[in-house]
Design a protein around this motif. Structure first.
Motif, PDB file in Angstrom:
ATOM      1  N   ILE A   5       1.011  -1.103  -0.115  1.00 60.61           N
ATOM      2  CA  ILE A   5       0.114   0.057   0.091  1.00 60.61           C
ATOM      3  C   ILE A   5       0.760   1.140   0.019  1.00 60.61           C
ATOM      4  CG2 ILE A   5      -1.854   1.379   1.338  1.00 60.61           C
ATOM      5  CD1 ILE A   5      -2.575  -1.293   2.520  1.00 60.61           C
ATOM      6  N   ILE A   6       0.929   1.946  -1.020  1.00 59.07           N
ATOM      7  CA  ILE A   6       1.468   3.096  -1.218  1.00 59.07           C
ATOM      8  C   ILE A   6       0.729   4.267  -1.107  1.00 59.07           C
ATOM      9  CG2 ILE A   6       3.308   4.497  -2.669  1.00 59.07           C
ATOM     10  CD1 ILE A   6       3.704   1.779  -4.240  1.00 59.07           C
ATOM     11  N   GLU A   7       0.794   4.951   0.222  1.00 56.89           N
ATOM     12  CA  GLU A   7      -0.278   6.127   0.574  1.00 56.89           C
ATOM     13  C   GLU A   7       0.188   6.921   1.503  1.00 56.89           C
ATOM     14  OE1 GLU A   7      -3.048   8.442   1.130  1.00 56.89           O
ATOM     15  OE2 GLU A   7      -3.844   6.985  -0.023  1.00 56.89           O
ATOM     16  N   ASP A   8       0.377   8.375   1.116  1.00 46.25           N
ATOM     17  CA  ASP A   8       1.046   9.348   2.232  1.00 46.25           C
ATOM     18  C   ASP A   8       0.172   9.673   3.327  1.00 46.25           C
ATOM     19  OD1 ASP A   8      -0.936  10.619   0.542  1.00 46.25           O
ATOM     20  OD2 ASP A   8       0.064  12.517   0.724  1.00 46.25           O
ATOM     21  N   ASP A   9      -1.161   9.297   3.203  1.00 43.97           N
ATOM     22  CA  ASP A   9      -1.926   9.561   4.477  1.00 43.97           C
ATOM     23  C   ASP A   9      -1.776   8.161   5.500  1.00 43.97           C
ATOM     24  OD1 ASP A   9      -3.882   9.569   6.293  1.00 43.97           O
ATOM     25  OD2 ASP A   9      -5.223  10.338   5.187  1.00 43.97           O
ATOM     26  N   ILE A  10      -0.753   8.403   6.434  1.00 46.67           N
ATOM     27  CA  ILE A  10      -0.601   7.379   7.460  1.00 46.67           C
ATOM     28  C   ILE A  10      -1.852   6.677   7.977  1.00 46.67           C
ATOM     29  CG2 ILE A  10       0.551   6.806   9.581  1.00 46.67           C
ATOM     30  CD1 ILE A  10       2.656   9.209   8.657  1.00 46.67           C
ATOM     31  N   ASN A  11      -2.775   7.213   8.360  1.00 47.38           N
ATOM     32  CA  ASN A  11      -3.917   6.584   9.008  1.00 47.38           C
ATOM     33  C   ASN A  11      -4.802   5.883   8.052  1.00 47.38           C
ATOM     34  OD1 ASN A  11      -3.400   7.835  11.555  1.00 47.38           O
ATOM     35  ND2 ASN A  11      -4.527   9.798  11.443  1.00 47.38           N
ATOM     36  N   LEU A  12      -4.903   6.422   7.011  1.00 48.17           N
ATOM     37  CA  LEU A  12      -5.863   5.691   5.729  1.00 48.17           C
ATOM     38  C   LEU A  12      -4.897   4.456   5.311  1.00 48.17           C
ATOM     39  CD1 LEU A  12      -7.924   5.606   3.764  1.00 48.17           C
ATOM     40  CD2 LEU A  12      -6.563   6.751   2.207  1.00 48.17           C
ATOM     41  N   ALA A  13      -3.405   4.880   5.235  1.00 46.02           N
ATOM     42  CA  ALA A  13      -2.685   3.359   4.876  1.00 46.02           C
ATOM     43  C   ALA A  13      -2.833   2.510   5.995  1.00 46.02           C
ATOM     44  CB  ALA A  13      -1.172   3.881   4.790  1.00 46.02           C
ATOM     45  N   ASN A  14      -2.784   2.703   7.291  1.00 48.99           N
ATOM     46  CA  ASN A  14      -3.106   1.607   8.350  1.00 48.99           C
ATOM     47  C   ASN A  14      -4.534   1.110   8.546  1.00 48.99           C
ATOM     48  OD1 ASN A  14      -0.127   2.314   8.875  1.00 48.99           O
ATOM     49  ND2 ASN A  14      -0.663   3.478  10.642  1.00 48.99           N
ATOM     50  N   THR A  15      -5.239   1.984   8.199  1.00 55.56           N
ATOM     51  CA  THR A  15      -6.630   1.309   8.140  1.00 55.56           C
ATOM     52  C   THR A  15      -6.788   0.638   7.044  1.00 55.56           C
ATOM     53  OG1 THR A  15      -7.453   3.431   9.016  1.00 55.56           O
ATOM     54  CG2 THR A  15      -9.096   1.976   8.003  1.00 55.56           C
ATOM     55  N   LEU A  16      -6.503   0.857   5.740  1.00 50.52           N
ATOM     56  CA  LEU A  16      -6.419  -0.049   4.557  1.00 50.52           C
ATOM     57  C   LEU A  16      -5.638  -1.399   4.888  1.00 50.52           C
ATOM     58  CD1 LEU A  16      -5.880   2.483   1.799  1.00 50.52           C
ATOM     59  CD2 LEU A  16      -8.115   1.049   2.271  1.00 50.52           C
ATOM     60  N   ALA A  17      -4.549  -1.255   5.584  1.00 49.69           N
ATOM     61  CA  ALA A  17      -3.645  -2.403   5.825  1.00 49.69           C
ATOM     62  C   ALA A  17      -4.384  -3.462   6.598  1.00 49.69           C
ATOM     63  CB  ALA A  17      -2.250  -1.991   6.344  1.00 49.69           C
TER      64      ALA A  17
END
Length: 176
Positions: A5-17
């Motif tokens: 997952i390549i995402e600069d929004d840390i919260n969104l990236a962690n939620t997606l993961a």
């Protein structure tokens, strides 16, 4: 299935993961282009979920290098700034799918699930609909993030009094 997952929004990236792990993916997260390319080399993911806007970088510029390193990698471009031109360009240079934010989990898993291994599980699982309060909260958070935390500008864009917005921000609804 290995997913980067390549995402600069840390919260969104962690939620997606977290959510995609529940759907059978082994996830790694990168927050910028350099970190992403390093993880592509080391982790060798079978799937990549790529945000189009990575801070000051453009996620479209990562598609070719990823495809050169991993030609069979399945790339899904995720963007909050959708346009036909960027969709066509993304597909032309190697993306397999193009989704706009916000995206629901069944749609995202279906785009990532090239062999339809997970789709049957998702369609069998009843989907819960977010409450109106939760949808409003998510929208407010998105506009607030876009305005870099500026409550006055966010209130103006939402056509809402600043104090009302502050009260709404204090009442975080239950996640569903």
């Amino acid at each position: 299935m290995k997913l980067l997952i390549i995402e600069d929004d840390i919260n969104l990236a962690n939620t997606l993961a977290r959510r995609l792990t529940k759907h059978g993916f082994t996830c790694e997260v990168a927050h910028n282009s350099a970190q992403a390319l390093q993880l592509v080399k080391q982790y060798k993911p079978s799937h990549v979920l790529l945000d189009m806007k990575l801070g000051d970088d453009n996620g479209l510029l990562l598609i070719k290098p990823i495809k050169e390193l991993l030609p069979s990698c399945h790339i899904v471009l995720l963007t909050g700034f959708a346009s036909i031109a960027t969709a066509v360009e993304a597909m032309r240079i190697g993306a397999n799918d193009y989704l706009t934010k916000p995206v629901d989990m069944p749609t995202l898993v279906k785009a990532l699930d090239i062999n339809n291994q997970l789709t049957a599980e998702i369609t069998a699982t009843p989907t819960t609909v977010m409450s109106a309060e939760r949808v409003e909260w998510e929208h407010i958070q998105q506009v607030l993030h876009f305005n870099q935390g500026n409550i006055s500008e966010t209130a103006r864009q939402l056509n809402m009094h600043r104090r009302t917005l502050q009260r709404k921000l204090q009442k975080k609804p239950v996640k569903q």
